[in-house]
Scaffold this active site. Structure first.
Site, PDB file in Angstrom:
ATOM      1  N   SER A 261      41.203  44.432  42.198  1.00 47.03           N
ATOM      2  CA  SER A 261      41.118  43.912  43.559  1.00 47.03           C
ATOM      3  C   SER A 261      41.734  44.913  44.547  1.00 47.03           C
ATOM      4  O   SER A 261      41.280  46.043  44.649  1.00 47.03           O
ATOM      5  CB  SER A 261      41.782  42.536  43.622  1.00 47.03           C
TER       6      SER A 261
ATOM      7  N   ASP B 190      31.784  36.326  41.970  1.00 45.07           N
ATOM      8  CA  ASP B 190      33.091  36.534  42.601  1.00 45.07           C
ATOM      9  C   ASP B 190      32.984  36.170  44.080  1.00 45.07           C
ATOM     10  O   ASP B 190      32.366  36.887  44.856  1.00 45.07           O
ATOM     11  CB  ASP B 190      33.495  38.004  42.447  1.00 45.07           C
TER      12      ASP B 190
ATOM     13  N   HIS C 258      36.630  36.073  40.238  1.00 46.76           N
ATOM     14  CA  HIS C 258      37.330  37.282  40.661  1.00 46.76           C
ATOM     15  C   HIS C 258      38.210  37.917  39.588  1.00 46.76           C
ATOM     16  O   HIS C 258      38.196  39.132  39.405  1.00 46.76           O
ATOM     17  CB  HIS C 258      38.172  36.968  41.899  1.00 46.76           C
TER      18      HIS C 258
END
Length: 273
Positions: free
Chosen positions: A109, A216, A246
């Site tokens: 991320s 996601d 995610h």
């Protein structure tokens, strides 16, 4: 270089004490450094590190400035280049004991943003790069929030993390996780570094593994795909997972994802295998 307390190093980061978790291998063949995501901390990667250690890696990873056990105002990052400097500090620390072992960086991320910038700035350091649901290219959340006069006090929706409800529940109960709003200085700095990444340099022949959940909702696949395409990585391997959200390392198919990642890490570090 720094002080070791149990499984942690205390280093002098750009904004004060930088805490770095280390998972040693008794006979390491390679080094892996993990960059965690926004609002979380490196302690959420125990199972990832365990899989890598089992494959012969010594693993480390910092709590980024303002996150977890490291110093700094909570989740405030004024300059991502300084965070890359912190990551380099952790890499240099792990190399003190293992100067000849190849290094792979894994970023999830926001950590994917940081890891990518690290790779651009310190390409000779790396044998490979792994990006999990990375924020690259266009991240509409930043644009939408910065357009507001005041950022709403709304935490990350735990249902976006994984199809496993226990993951969301553990995240919500974790006192080291930030459960407040995004911070404007962090968003501004994040946008700047995304622009810098887009400007290059290209990653060239650095082996890159990109894994992403096809469902996601937090970092949508399409926005990241454009950013990945702009990296100029000639040895890119892409793996997307239908239905996954995610946090691929915490998804219901996490074993599949971890097997893919550990196989890649071992493949790109053959000299030490």
């Amino acid at each position: 270089m720094g002080e070791q307390v149990g499984d942690w190093w205390k280093l002098d980061g750009h904004a004060g004490e930088l805490r770095v978790r280390v998972w040693p291998s008794a006979r390491p063949k390679r080094l892996v450094l993990i960059c965690h995501g926004y609002g979380e901390h490196i302690g959420r990667y125990e199972h990832v590190a365990a899989a890598l250690v089992e494959g012969g890696a010594t693993v480390c990873g910092p709590d980024h400035v303002g996150h977890g056990r490291s110093a700094g105002e909570r989740v405030v990052i004024a300059d991502y280049e300084a965070v890359v400097d912190d990551v380099r500090l952790a890499a240099e620390r792990v190399r003190v004991e293992h100067p000849d072992l190849p290094l792979v960086v894994i970023g999830h991320s926001m950590g994917g943003t940081i890891a990518t910038r690290y790779a651009q700035r310190h390409r000779p350091d790396l044998a490979g790069l792994v990006l999990s649901g990375p924020v690259l290219g266009r991240f509409e959340t930043i644009e939408q929030l910065l357009a507001l006069p005041e950022i709403p006090d709304i935490p990350i929706d735990i249902d976006t993390l994984s199809r496993d409800p226990e993951v969301g529940a553990a995240y919500a109960a974790d006192e080291l996780v930030w459960h407040g709003p995004f911070r404007r200085p962090t968003l501004l700095a994040w946008q700047r570094v995304l622009d810098d990444i887009a400007a290059g340099p290209a990653l060239g022949d650095l082996p890159v593994l990109w894994v992403h959940g096809e469902d996601d909702p937090l970092v949508p696949l399409a926005g990241t795909r454009a950013g990945i395409a702009g990296l100029g990585a000639s040895r890119l391997v892409e793996r997307t997972y239908p239905g996954a959200r995610h946090e691929l390392f915490n998804e219901i198919n996490a074993d599949e994802v971890l097997a893919e990642v550990t196989a890649f890490v071992e493949r790109v570090t053959p000299a030490a295998s």
